[in-house]
Design a protein around this motif. Sequence first.
Motif, PDB file in Angstrom:
ATOM      1  N   ILE C 133       0.871  -1.178   0.000  1.00  0.00           N
ATOM      2  CA  ILE C 133       0.000   0.000   0.000  1.00  0.00           C
ATOM      3  C   ILE C 133       0.899   1.216   0.000  1.00  0.00           C
ATOM      4  CG2 ILE C 133      -1.728   1.297   1.272  1.00  0.00           C
ATOM      5  CD1 ILE C 133      -2.838  -1.229   0.318  1.00  0.00           C
ATOM      6  N   ASP C 134       0.735   2.022  -1.030  1.00  0.00           N
ATOM      7  CA  ASP C 134       1.606   3.169  -1.162  1.00  0.00           C
ATOM      8  C   ASP C 134       0.752   4.414  -0.998  1.00  0.00           C
ATOM      9  OD1 ASP C 134       3.463   5.028  -1.899  1.00  0.00           O
ATOM     10  OD2 ASP C 134       3.087   4.743  -4.051  1.00  0.00           O
ATOM     11  N   VAL C 135       0.720   4.924   0.191  1.00  0.00           N
ATOM     12  CA  VAL C 135      -0.081   6.126   0.436  1.00  0.00           C
ATOM     13  C   VAL C 135       0.756   7.128   1.205  1.00  0.00           C
ATOM     14  CG1 VAL C 135      -2.417   5.208   0.456  1.00  0.00           C
ATOM     15  CG2 VAL C 135      -0.990   4.952   2.484  1.00  0.00           C
ATOM     16  N   ASP C 136       0.313   8.362   1.149  1.00  0.00           N
ATOM     17  CA  ASP C 136       0.904   9.374   2.009  1.00  0.00           C
ATOM     18  C   ASP C 136       0.340   9.141   3.406  1.00  0.00           C
ATOM     19  OD1 ASP C 136       1.572  11.533   3.494  1.00  0.00           O
ATOM     20  OD2 ASP C 136       1.174  13.011   1.930  1.00  0.00           O
ATOM     21  N   SER C 143     -10.406   9.759   5.012  1.00  0.00           N
ATOM     22  CA  SER C 143     -10.556  10.170   3.615  1.00  0.00           C
ATOM     23  C   SER C 143     -10.237   9.014   2.668  1.00  0.00           C
ATOM     24  CB  SER C 143      -9.621  11.338   3.328  1.00  0.00           C
ATOM     25  OG  SER C 143      -8.275  10.905   3.377  1.00  0.00           O
ATOM     26  N   GLN C 144      -9.846   7.890   3.193  1.00  0.00           N
ATOM     27  CA  GLN C 144      -9.404   6.782   2.363  1.00  0.00           C
ATOM     28  C   GLN C 144     -10.522   5.797   2.081  1.00  0.00           C
ATOM     29  OE1 GLN C 144      -6.170   6.526   1.013  1.00  0.00           O
ATOM     30  NE2 GLN C 144      -6.520   8.664   1.596  1.00  0.00           N
ATOM     31  N   PRO C 145     -10.420   5.099   0.963  1.00  0.00           N
ATOM     32  CA  PRO C 145     -11.437   4.077   0.699  1.00  0.00           C
ATOM     33  C   PRO C 145     -11.370   2.976   1.749  1.00  0.00           C
ATOM     34  CG  PRO C 145      -9.692   3.957  -0.928  1.00  0.00           C
ATOM     35  CD  PRO C 145      -9.446   5.188  -0.131  1.00  0.00           C
ATOM     36  N   LEU C 146     -12.482   2.313   1.863  1.00  0.00           N
ATOM     37  CA  LEU C 146     -12.608   1.300   2.906  1.00  0.00           C
ATOM     38  C   LEU C 146     -11.479   0.280   2.839  1.00  0.00           C
ATOM     39  CD1 LEU C 146     -14.407   0.499   5.182  1.00  0.00           C
ATOM     40  CD2 LEU C 146     -15.707  -0.912   3.606  1.00  0.00           C
ATOM     41  N   ALA C 147     -11.103  -0.089   1.624  1.00  0.00           N
ATOM     42  CA  ALA C 147     -10.094  -1.122   1.487  1.00  0.00           C
ATOM     43  C   ALA C 147      -8.765  -0.678   2.101  1.00  0.00           C
ATOM     44  CB  ALA C 147      -9.914  -1.467   0.018  1.00  0.00           C
ATOM     45  N   VAL C 148      -8.430   0.580   1.883  1.00  0.00           N
ATOM     46  CA  VAL C 148      -7.183   1.082   2.470  1.00  0.00           C
ATOM     47  C   VAL C 148      -7.284   1.044   3.989  1.00  0.00           C
ATOM     48  CG1 VAL C 148      -5.712   3.103   2.710  1.00  0.00           C
ATOM     49  CG2 VAL C 148      -6.639   2.504   0.476  1.00  0.00           C
ATOM     50  N   GLN C 149      -8.437   1.438   4.486  1.00  0.00           N
ATOM     51  CA  GLN C 149      -8.618   1.410   5.937  1.00  0.00           C
ATOM     52  C   GLN C 149      -8.446  -0.010   6.459  1.00  0.00           C
ATOM     53  OE1 GLN C 149     -12.004   3.562   7.391  1.00  0.00           O
ATOM     54  NE2 GLN C 149     -11.929   5.056   5.755  1.00  0.00           N
ATOM     55  N   GLY C 296     -12.199  -2.538 -11.141  1.00  0.00           N
ATOM     56  CA  GLY C 296     -10.993  -1.730 -11.066  1.00  0.00           C
ATOM     57  C   GLY C 296     -10.212  -2.102  -9.833  1.00  0.00           C
ATOM     58  N   LEU C 297      -9.060  -1.497  -9.729  1.00  0.00           N
ATOM     59  CA  LEU C 297      -8.250  -1.806  -8.554  1.00  0.00           C
ATOM     60  C   LEU C 297      -8.654  -0.920  -7.391  1.00  0.00           C
ATOM     61  CD1 LEU C 297      -4.751  -2.125 -10.206  1.00  0.00           C
ATOM     62  CD2 LEU C 297      -6.294  -3.943  -9.468  1.00  0.00           C
ATOM     63  N   LEU C 298      -8.023  -1.204  -6.274  1.00  0.00           N
ATOM     64  CA  LEU C 298      -8.238  -0.389  -5.093  1.00  0.00           C
ATOM     65  C   LEU C 298      -7.961   1.075  -5.417  1.00  0.00           C
ATOM     66  CD1 LEU C 298      -8.372   0.241  -2.085  1.00  0.00           C
ATOM     67  CD2 LEU C 298      -6.088  -0.647  -1.843  1.00  0.00           C
ATOM     68  N   GLY C 299      -8.923   1.931  -5.113  1.00  0.00           N
ATOM     69  CA  GLY C 299      -8.713   3.353  -5.320  1.00  0.00           C
ATOM     70  C   GLY C 299      -8.843   3.776  -6.767  1.00  0.00           C
ATOM     71  N   SER C 300      -9.413   2.924  -7.602  1.00  0.00           N
ATOM     72  CA  SER C 300      -9.511   3.289  -9.008  1.00  0.00           C
ATOM     73  C   SER C 300     -10.667   4.237  -9.250  1.00  0.00           C
ATOM     74  CB  SER C 300      -9.687   2.029  -9.851  1.00  0.00           C
ATOM     75  OG  SER C 300     -10.822   1.340  -9.397  1.00  0.00           O
ATOM     76  N   GLY C 301     -11.489   4.431  -8.267  1.00  0.00           N
ATOM     77  CA  GLY C 301     -12.553   5.408  -8.400  1.00  0.00           C
ATOM     78  C   GLY C 301     -13.922   4.804  -8.616  1.00  0.00           C
ATOM     79  N   ARG C 302     -14.059   3.532  -8.299  1.00  0.00           N
ATOM     80  CA  ARG C 302     -15.366   2.894  -8.470  1.00  0.00           C
ATOM     81  C   ARG C 302     -16.391   3.550  -7.551  1.00  0.00           C
ATOM     82  NH1 ARG C 302     -12.996  -2.865  -7.165  1.00  0.00           N
ATOM     83  NH2 ARG C 302     -11.920  -1.443  -5.777  1.00  0.00           N
ATOM     84  N   SER C 303     -16.014   3.630  -6.261  1.00  0.00           N
ATOM     85  CA  SER C 303     -16.978   4.196  -5.309  1.00  0.00           C
ATOM     86  C   SER C 303     -17.280   5.637  -5.644  1.00  0.00           C
ATOM     87  CB  SER C 303     -16.408   4.128  -3.902  1.00  0.00           C
ATOM     88  OG  SER C 303     -16.162   2.802  -3.557  1.00  0.00           O
ATOM     89  N   ASP C 430     -22.737  -0.669  -4.027  1.00  0.00           N
ATOM     90  CA  ASP C 430     -21.291  -0.638  -3.826  1.00  0.00           C
ATOM     91  C   ASP C 430     -20.945  -1.732  -2.830  1.00  0.00           C
ATOM     92  OD1 ASP C 430     -18.655   0.001  -3.788  1.00  0.00           O
ATOM     93  OD2 ASP C 430     -18.928   2.120  -3.293  1.00  0.00           O
ATOM     94  N   GLU C 431     -20.344  -2.782  -3.290  1.00  0.00           N
ATOM     95  CA  GLU C 431     -19.970  -3.929  -2.463  1.00  0.00           C
ATOM     96  C   GLU C 431     -21.172  -4.467  -1.672  1.00  0.00           C
ATOM     97  OE1 GLU C 431     -16.908  -5.003  -2.588  1.00  0.00           O
ATOM     98  OE2 GLU C 431     -15.642  -3.306  -3.138  1.00  0.00           O
ATOM     99  N   PRO C 432     -22.233  -4.846  -2.361  1.00  0.00           N
ATOM    100  CA  PRO C 432     -23.432  -5.256  -1.625  1.00  0.00           C
ATOM    101  C   PRO C 432     -23.251  -6.578  -0.884  1.00  0.00           C
ATOM    102  CG  PRO C 432     -23.720  -5.693  -3.944  1.00  0.00           C
ATOM    103  CD  PRO C 432     -22.422  -4.974  -3.818  1.00  0.00           C
TER     104      PRO C 432
END
Lengths: 374, 333, 523, 309
Positions: C133-136, C143-149, C296-303, C430-432
């Motif tokens: 996981i490459d994040v600041d 502010s992060q998507p659930l997956a990052v959390q 899409g991948l994590l953070g690709s903007g689906r949500s 979204d992820e039902p």
Amino acid sequence: MSITPGRLRALTRHRLFWPLALLAGLLLVAVADNPSFFSVRVQGGHLYGNLIDILRLSAPLALIALGMTLVIALKGIDLSVGAVVAIGGAVACTEISQLADQGSASGVVLAVGAALGLCLLAGLWNGFLVAYVGIQPIIATLILMVAGRGVAQMVTDGQIVTVSSSPYHLIGGGYLFGLPFSALTAGAVLGLVALLVRRSALGVLVESVGGNAEASRLAGIKSRGLTLGVYAFSGLCAGAAGLMISSNIAGADGNNAGLWIELDAIFAVVIGGTALTGGRFYLGGTLVGVLVIQTLTTVVLSLGVPPETTLVFKACVVTAVCLLQSPAFRHAVTSRLRRAGSRPPGASSTHIEKPEHEHEPDPTEPTPREVQNT
Amino acid sequence: MSAPLTSLRLAARHRRGYIPVASTAVLFLALLAAGNSRYYGFLEGQVLLNLLINNAGLLVLAVGMTFVILTGGIDLSVGAVAALSTMMVAWMVERAGVPPLLAIVLALAVGAGLGRLMGHMVHDFGVQPFIATLAGMFLARGLCFLISTESISITDPLFATAAQTRIPLPSGTFISISVVIALVIVAVAFGVLHYTRFGRGVYAVGDNPQSAELMALPVRRTILAAYTISGLCSALGGVLFTFYTQSGYSLNLLGTELDTIAAVVIGGTVLTGGAGYVLGTVLGVCVLGVIQTIITFEGTLSSWWTKIVTGALLLAFVLLQRVLTARRTSAGS
Amino acid sequence: MAPATPVLEATGIVKDFLGVRALKEVDFRLFPGEVHALMGENGAGKSTLIKVLTGVHAADGGEIRLQGTPVRFTGPLHARAHGVSTVYQEVNLCPSLSIAENVLLGREPRRFGAIRWKELRRRATELLARLDIDVDVRVELGSQPLAVQQMVAIARAIDVDARVLILDEPTSSLDREEVDRLFAVLDRLRGDGVAVLFVSHFLEQIYEISDRVTVLRDGGLIGEYATAELPRRDLVARMLGQEPGDLEAEQHRTSRAQDDQNDQAPFVTARGVGRKGAIAPFDLDLTPGRVTGLAGLLGSGRSESARLLAGADRADQGQLTVDGAPVTLRGPRAAIARSIAYLSENRKADGLIPDLTVTENIVLALQAAQGWARPLSARRTDELVTRWMTALDIRPRDPSLPVRNLSGGNQQKVLLARWLLTEPRLLILDEPTRGIDIGAKAQILRLISGLADDGLAVLFVSAELEEVLRLSDTVAVLRDRELVAALPGGAALTVERLMEVIATGENATGEIAPGEVTTGEPV
Amino acid sequence: GGDKKQPSGGGNGGGGGDGAITFGFAQVGSESGWRTANTTSIKDAAKKAGITLKFSDAQQKQENQIAAIRSFITQKVDVIGFSPVVESGWDTVLKEARDAKIPVILTDRAVDSADDSLYVTFIGSDFVEEGRRAGKWLVEDTKEDGPFNVVVLEGTTGSAPANDRKKGFAEIVGNDDRFRFIASQTGDFTRAKGKEVMESFLKSHKKIDVLFAHNDDMAIGAIQAIEEAGKKPGTDIRIVSIDGIKEAFQAMADGKINVVVECNPLIGPQVMDLVKKVHAGDSVEKRVEAEEGVFTQEQAKDELPNRTY
Ligand SMILES: Nc1ncnc2c1ncn2[C@@H]1O[C@H](COP(=O)(O)OP(=O)(O)OP(=O)(O)O)[C@@H](O)[C@H]1O
Ligand SMILES: Nc1ncnc2c1ncn2[C@@H]1O[C@H](COP(=O)(O)OP(=O)(O)OP(=O)(O)O)[C@@H](O)[C@H]1O
Ligand SMILES: [Mg+2]
Ligand SMILES: [Mg+2]
């Protein structure tokens, strides 16, 4: 015994059991001290006695706490109610005192209407700041708490505006069917509001917004309008309470009317089981809370507790209510009692007791590798 | 293409927490400038320093309150505990002949102890903070009356020295010992909140108590400590108040809890906990102080206008604060 | 294969919630160096067992031994102090603190008692990098998507020097790649002799990573098995208490709608809809009777694209039309008024009202749409709630329970019920199926498919590609917050193909459905 | 801007070069009608006397009052006046004023400073003396031998007037064993509280002969309670009160209050005289008594038209 232990347990677990028990306890203490405490007689065509006083005097607080309950359910708080109380009384009394005939019902109705209208505006103002501007409720209402008192003093010119108007006197000091008119009004309002919020979807929507604002937004609830309405209602209630308070003493005291009543109101709400963190609210609980507060005051007066010790006495009672209401506290007490009793410790080796936090390890210590709690 | 964009957005996001404090600072300066443009001698050095001198006690109370509010609680007892501390010090020194320093230490201990008791009620017994500290407030005020209903003057020279010593600063201005103590407390609080595990725990507990518990943080210790610190700060605020007035009085600091809460919240701390800065609290106290100063400088307000103008200034302030923060945050997300 | 003494052993655990027995004398053993899966339907008692083991709940009976010695943890802190590190179901972190702090809260690196912030950030970055996981790490977690959390929570748990690592549904919102990285880490830990307890509803994951399985049903222990020796069918049968039906038999949904797509006008069309910093402008048509998948991948903007279509966020460019009429969605309310329903991905943060009952949660959106003055009658409410609780098999079947007391999967079903109840024309999911057990999942997918056949337009977001493929008539692929391709569903579209498009952003055969996708200007 | 407000004391210290005196007055607050009358009197008198008044309202807080006085010092006013919220705790700020060579006048309440050079003069009432006067009237008025049951409505617990009036009254009445104090409670100086407390007294005590109220507002509240209980205030229960607001005089004229000990808020003109004298450097008395009296029902009717508040 007709009450089974299970029933009794369920009863003692009820949210309002302990506040009510305390209320009963207070009354018992009062009657032990003064056997005529409960006596009610007819005096001047209406009922007269301590219990009646409690009803009459708790009416304004009940109204304010009613509005406050809804505000708190929305995760808000309204500190301005005391100031609005002062404004309500001030406006009504000033208007009435300028009437040519203070006894004229129409004049009084107009004055009352003007006062309530203004208080409604005050509530709308709070709601606007909270819902549309997005200011934290405590600050938004603090502004009106400070400024509103000033407005009330300006209206009354810093003096007590005395009125002698029998229609106006009815509101807070009069009687209907032998009962205090104010208590009847407060009861009716409470009943109507309870009916309104529970029969319509209003109550659930309020609880939903207070419970999770973002989720409610996504579910399509108009939380802004709801917030605005609830604060407006709180203002209106405070205004009505202001009328009662000023009517009771036949004069508007812009300086002192409603001083610190916000604390009492919030206290009543919380005793009644509504949490300051918003969500579920309990109007019946609030009513019990109000009665506890007024009874406490009346009992303190009746007992003749010296003024210097009144506050300590109140502190003890407040602490007692809170602690008794807390399941964790009751559990701690009962388990301590049980331990002190005949049962040898460890009699129930398979039974794991609810953890008490006392055994919490200090995480700054090096992580123990061995298990200590054997 | 999107990389620099993302990093920009991230930067904006990560500074978002400072925006309330920054905007408060800007507005505070604006308030000073406005005062200066209206009143002669408003920006004199000593006027500004008086802000600190007059509010040293409030500042210390507010620092303690910041801890509690950050954990998501509230402490209504601060004013009463401070009053109790003035009363205890005065009574011990004047009536019981206790050496002043010992009296001060005892008062601080009682304050911290009361705070801790409230912490126990809040955490161990799940009493809502508002009610637990309301009981604490009644108790502390009540104890004041039990000590004495009359005010007690402190004649001990230590207090006179503490009250009257002026620590000179350049160009003829000065500050008091209390100011130094208050600033030290602020610095310590800042250090604790930002550089210790306990401090970060305070934020975590306020942000989400259930999560903090499940994250294996020492929630209980944190909450107890926060209330203890608040009690201690209240008592210290009371002691500073005796340095200010050289007396103890039961009705001192009536209603101060609301000023304190207001100062903390104006300083950008969120009442639901988890976000805020102690330096914001300092600004909050200064803002309230400046509002008071403006009113004094205006000098012609009748009693009720004082209240109305105070409310109006407060309103103007929070509105502007809101406008500033709303702009920035919406630009940031 | 297991060494003689379990590191953690529970015998006869009983847990009652207000008279309801959630755990009935459950035994459980966890050995060092194994990954042990805990399986069961929604509400079987998995999370409750974990909470009892780690002291969040006090057991009402039974005994817990840590390395042979009886223990009674007072809470996660105590458990952690004894080497038991846990990630509970749902993300339990502090959303307004930074990512770095969330990873290391309570264990911040210090010098002379003072936290070293630089070092803290360095270590957090490093720990997350281990999970790729490459994040600041300075940004707010919330502010992060659930997956990052979710990954942050995992990073936090595996950092400690633990003997026992417990993960309750850690993969429910993770994409395949994140799961792989997690499993790599678990593998390493297993090698180091750590005991891992792992809960998941994904059978593939269980068979991929676990050594042994314990199955719970209705709060009772069914048995403990070596994973390799238990065929999938048997595992499922033990979980459900019955022979599995056609759980996996179902292949691609037979999209009747696909054939007559030409004569169906889209219900919602997006043209150049986007939001600065969130998602680049995209075009999308959502047609009645068709399911559009977003992959899409994590953070690709689906949500984020789903939120724009649902009015949860406001688009700052482009034009949305509903039923042919251009609209600006000023909020979710406006979307709901146009029969657009949106099931958000994070049920805890923006789905459930935890204090309210199941009934109240279910009817909330419908009630909000009707307005407060027109309450649903008790009869209608009962009828609707019973219908949907049965249809979705929400358990316990007691609509008066506070929803907070339901198990995670059942909470998810409650939210699904909330939106199905509003009879929408466009359903954005979204992820039902997050956290829903396999039995229920098949049932829910079938339900959605059936609704689509009846003319509902569906936008379906899921981390699970198989699921997306199975359900979708069209799959739109997102990459770096840009819609890059729209692929027709059907047997031709395989997981591999889809993965390829997701990875490269290129449509290998170049068959972008005309008029469906035009990548907008990057913002 | 060009319209900056300048303190008219200018930059020249205590000077009064341009004639007008600047008087900084720090009022307690606006907690009662009495206080408002006091404020109004001071403002009107200042205007009449051509004195520039800098007025500050402390909202009942000592810290605000101290801050206000400090601010007066930095603004270099010519004379400072204030009516202390509480007796103690003024030494520091008064020394600052002395260092700045600004004379200080106390109004209404005294301070308990050991060093009485810190202020020039005190004008106002003596609360203990008020209590004594109330007590004396009661002792003299009750010729018959008791026992008399006395109830007291106290002011705000801990406040100076409450403490002192209680003390003064007890000095006189406490020594007379015809009187028995059967109940004493705080009514917070307010009408509403006074009524509520009196209602309670009436219910727990069969026989009440005397009511001593620490101020008129509480007495007026109590009168309502007594009437509602079916008794005659002023006849069945003797009522002794302090302050002398118009309504109390009206009540006295109606026979509902027996005696009012005046505590005069209208000391504005007297204060302004002192300000002028002090500014001119004339010597003044250390203690100037406000003009106040004790009024009985007979005097009430004549006095009523003179009451302005
Ligand atoms: N705090 C609580 N109060 C009352 N009942 C509860 C509580 N927590 C859980 N339950 C009940 O206990 C049962 C077991 O729930 P649990 O959360 O352990 O299920 P689970 O196996 O983890 O399911 P899922 O796969 O959906 O997460 C459920 O019926 C649930 O409703
Ligand atoms: N490689 C990455 N690792 C971690 N976070 C990322 C990465 N790339 C983007 N992000 C974050 O992802 C967010 C975009 O989230 P969005 O919710 O739209 O994604 P998503 O495709 O729905 O993912 P998910 O389904 O996992 O929630 C941004 O906040 C961004 O900071
Ligand atoms: Mg679970
Ligand atoms: Mg997503």
